[in-house]
Every structure is written in C-alpha cells, then in structure tokens.
Write a protein that holds these residues in place. Sequence first.
Motif, mmCIF file in Angstrom:
data_model
loop_
_atom_site.group_PDB
_atom_site.id
_atom_site.type_symbol
_atom_site.label_atom_id
_atom_site.label_comp_id
_atom_site.label_asym_id
_atom_site.label_seq_id
_atom_site.Cartn_x
_atom_site.Cartn_y
_atom_site.Cartn_z
ATOM 1 N N PHE A 189 6.249 -13.518 70.740
ATOM 2 C CA PHE A 189 6.992 -13.016 71.908
ATOM 3 C C PHE A 189 6.029 -12.403 72.928
ATOM 4 O O PHE A 189 6.091 -12.709 74.119
ATOM 5 C CB PHE A 189 8.013 -11.974 71.440
ATOM 6 C CG PHE A 189 8.970 -11.554 72.494
ATOM 7 C CD1 PHE A 189 10.043 -12.356 72.830
ATOM 8 C CD2 PHE A 189 8.796 -10.362 73.160
ATOM 9 C CE1 PHE A 189 10.929 -11.974 73.813
ATOM 10 C CE2 PHE A 189 9.678 -9.963 74.143
ATOM 11 C CZ PHE A 189 10.744 -10.778 74.461
ATOM 12 N N PHE B 298 3.945 -14.827 74.901
ATOM 13 C CA PHE B 298 4.581 -15.417 76.075
ATOM 14 C C PHE B 298 4.799 -14.391 77.188
ATOM 15 O O PHE B 298 4.549 -14.669 78.355
ATOM 16 C CB PHE B 298 5.938 -16.021 75.696
ATOM 17 C CG PHE B 298 5.827 -17.396 75.130
ATOM 18 C CD1 PHE B 298 5.598 -18.478 75.942
ATOM 19 C CD2 PHE B 298 5.952 -17.605 73.774
ATOM 20 C CE1 PHE B 298 5.491 -19.737 75.424
ATOM 21 C CE2 PHE B 298 5.835 -18.867 73.241
ATOM 22 C CZ PHE B 298 5.602 -19.938 74.066
ATOM 23 N N THR B 299 5.315 -13.199 76.815
ATOM 24 C CA THR B 299 5.799 -12.295 77.866
ATOM 25 C C THR B 299 4.673 -11.564 78.585
ATOM 26 O O THR B 299 4.762 -11.362 79.795
ATOM 27 C CB THR B 299 6.749 -11.247 77.278
ATOM 28 O OG1 THR B 299 6.131 -10.668 76.135
ATOM 29 C CG2 THR B 299 8.056 -11.858 76.900
ATOM 30 N N THR C 215 2.935 -13.411 81.326
ATOM 31 C CA THR C 215 3.924 -13.667 82.373
ATOM 32 C C THR C 215 4.187 -12.418 83.194
ATOM 33 O O THR C 215 4.320 -12.485 84.425
ATOM 34 C CB THR C 215 5.233 -14.149 81.744
ATOM 35 O OG1 THR C 215 4.924 -15.117 80.783
ATOM 36 C CG2 THR C 215 6.146 -14.714 82.791
ATOM 37 N N HIS D 216 1.326 -11.996 85.508
ATOM 38 C CA HIS D 216 1.443 -12.984 86.579
ATOM 39 C C HIS D 216 2.476 -12.545 87.609
ATOM 40 O O HIS D 216 2.239 -12.612 88.817
ATOM 41 C CB HIS D 216 1.834 -14.324 85.959
ATOM 42 C CG HIS D 216 2.209 -15.361 86.942
ATOM 43 N ND1 HIS D 216 1.284 -16.143 87.581
ATOM 44 C CD2 HIS D 216 3.413 -15.738 87.410
ATOM 45 C CE1 HIS D 216 1.912 -16.958 88.404
ATOM 46 N NE2 HIS D 216 3.202 -16.739 88.306
#
Lengths: 332, 130
Positions: free
Chosen positions: B75, B78-79, B82, B85
């Motif tokens: 998790f 991925f997070t 991001t 970003h």
Amino acid sequence: MELILDITLLSLLLVTAVYIAWTRDLFAAVMLAGIYGLLSASFFMSMGAVDVAFTEAAVGAGISPLLMLSTLAICGRAQRANPQRAILALISVTVVGLLLISATLEMPAFGSPDAPAHLHVAPRYLTDSMREIGIPNVVTSVLASYRAFDTLGEVVVIFTAGLGVLSLLGLQGETLPRQVQSPMAEPSHLVLRVVGKVLVPPIMLFALYVQFHGEYGPGGGFQAGVIFAVGFILYSLVFGLDAVERIVNRSLVQALAALGVLVYGTVGVLGIVSGRNYLDYSGLAGDSVTGQHLGIIAIELGVGITVAAVMMLVFFVFSAQLVRGRVVQHAS
Amino acid sequence: MIESAVSVLAAMMLGLGSFFMISGALGILRFPDFYSRMHAASMTDTLGTYLIIGGLMFTAGWGLPLFKLTLILVFIFFTSPTAGHALAKSAQLSELRLGGEQSGSAKPGAGGVHSDQHPDSRDLARADRV
C-alpha cells in the motif's frame, strides 16, 4: 518506558491543541486536527484500546480532516478577525474548561481498581461475554449486544448529522449546470488517475474485512463505514463528482443512510417479536449464542451502511456546493 | 545461528529506518524551500517506512502479521510516491517557484536566515492571488 511514551504523546497532544487554537491559517488548523487525531489514536493504542484507536484513526485522522478541507475549499482558508467574539469564545472556553477540570477532581484515580467502571458491570461483561455472546472481541459484544441501545443512539446521531447537512445544503439547485469538473479530472493527472483506480478495490475489500471481522478483532460498522466511504470519496476526488454519481445515485445514498438505521431498529423489534427485550438477540435463532451472532452481524451491517452513506452524502453535498460556487464565479 | 542473523538484520533495518525518519524530519524543519523539503518528506515516507516495515517483517515470523505487513508495504509502495507526485504537481500548478525569483530580497536557499517568514509561505500567499 510506557510512561515516557504516554507523557510524550499527551504533551504533543497539548501542543497541537494549543497551536490549533492559536493559528489564523485554517488550512494549517485542519492539518493539525488530523495530526491530533493520529496522536490520540496512538495514545489509545498505548492504553490498549485497539478498537477506539482504530475508530479515531479512521474518523479523527482520516475522514474529518477531509470533510473540513472540503469545507475550506468552499469557505476559504483565512479566519476572519473578530475580537469581540474571540473574547466571548475565550470566556466560554475557560468556564467550560474549569467546569471539566473540577468534574475530574471527583473522578477516581486513573487505573484505580475500585473505580465504578471496574466494579459495576464490566466484570460481568468480561467473564460472561464468551458464554453468553460467544465472540472473541469483548468490545464488539459490549458495543453491539449489551449496550446495543447506546449504539443505536450513536447511529441515529450520525444519521441526524447527515440530515442536517442535507437540509442546509442539499435540497437547493438539483439541476445545476455541470461544465465544471473536478480539478483532478484533467487527463494530465495520469499518475493520480491510475493509482486512484488501482487503490479503490483494495480499500473496499479492506472495508468489508473490517466490517465482518469486527467480531474477532478490532473493527466493526463504524470503521468499516468510514473506510468504505473513503473509497468512493477518493474516486470522486480523482475522477470528479459526475463519475461517482453515475455509479451511486445521490437519492440511492440518501435511501441507504436511512436504511441502515431501519435495519438496526428492525433487528431490535425482532427481539421483541421473539419474546425478549428490545435489541435482545437471543431469541432470533433456536440457540441463544447463534441468535446473538446473527443480531450482531445484522446491526453492524446497519451501522456500516448508515455511516458509509452519511459520510458519502456529506462529501457529495459539499463538493456539489463547491461546483455550484465555481459555476457562479464563472458566470459573473 | 540463522535466527540471530535475522534478528541482527532486523535490528539494523529498524535502526537505519529510524535514522532516515529522523533525518527526514530534520530536513522538513531545516530545508529552505518547498521542493527540497518535499524531497526530505518523500525520503522519510519511502526509505524510512520501507526499512522499518521490512525490519518488523523479519521479526514477525511466518504467519498472519507477516502477510498484513506485506500488504501495508505494498500500500505504501503505491501511495507514498503518488502523494509526493501530487504535492509537487499542485505546487507547480499554483506557480510556486523555487525561492527568490519574484522578490529581490529573497536569496535562493537562504530563506530561514534573512527573515523569520519562510520564503514559500510568501510564495504561497502570492500563488493564492493568482
């Protein structure tokens, strides 16, 4: 060691609270409120209250800063200076604080073994829960069976909050022009769109796990409802409100918010029909432990449905208000 | 033998992770402008968290906790990038430049020194008006 941890967490909580009251920048205040939620979740965790910590992490650090941020997106992030009201607020806060402190003087010392909380019904719950309810997580058996009426009250409070938001913001201007998209809905936000799309199914799956695992570990309807709603809110943040409303209709969400309370109340009435008290599930099945199981699963489902629906509803109403404000701004 | 090696490895990873966490926190406090602070924050998020969860995975042993830690790791994998970003992108969209371009008094990289106001808070205030 644990004492040092507790002292550190509590002093950080105090610092955060004072800074929230001090700062003029509402955006910083909201972020600090999220930090406050996370700190209190850690504090509950160090006290061993895992279920409460989970709820606090999901609600206090998760969804309430999100809802406050969406409020700020409508209202702006600067606090209007108003000295008279500040003095009034300071006086009322001081008075309430003094009253609270004087009330704690009457309370038994923290962790004292002869506190009413440890003498009254708690020993009975702890010793008899496994025999009467038959589920490993005593917190859930207290919350959903012994104290089911209190929990019904909490669910009704959440439902009423949703009704309040809806009656303030939701009933006007249903047919608004929909040119303005979410700022995230531009194709240039490729990373956010892809990751958002990937993350939504695991979030939903985790919510279902929390919902149905609440009897065996920390979890239950409240946490699961919030997590489930966050899945939809994430989708609407990335893809815009329209995309979500194509999946879940607003009137469907409204109906679901009421349905959860209805399920809860109906299970209670079924208790009366089976010849027991209101919200006593023992008569729901032939065996009283199985009846308790069934009842707890049903009311936790009701709680989860209402919480998820109300959270989604509040967020959708707020973002629809934001879109409406942008439309007005563009028109003028 | 293998058990002690595993626990030494776990302790090293936990210690290194804590070091990255602390250095990231210091970086957020000390770095002069938004983008370099964001670098510190992402460093904390990715390297520090991976190392700490990895160390915990070594101590967890085979079982459900190991599986749950793996899920948390995936998790965060991925997070966290991001989130970094999204932060950088929204800063760029609100026209937040590296310090010192729009006002003469602000030298690049000297934000914390010449005034008590951080350069990017002024930049943000400017960006709000745009």
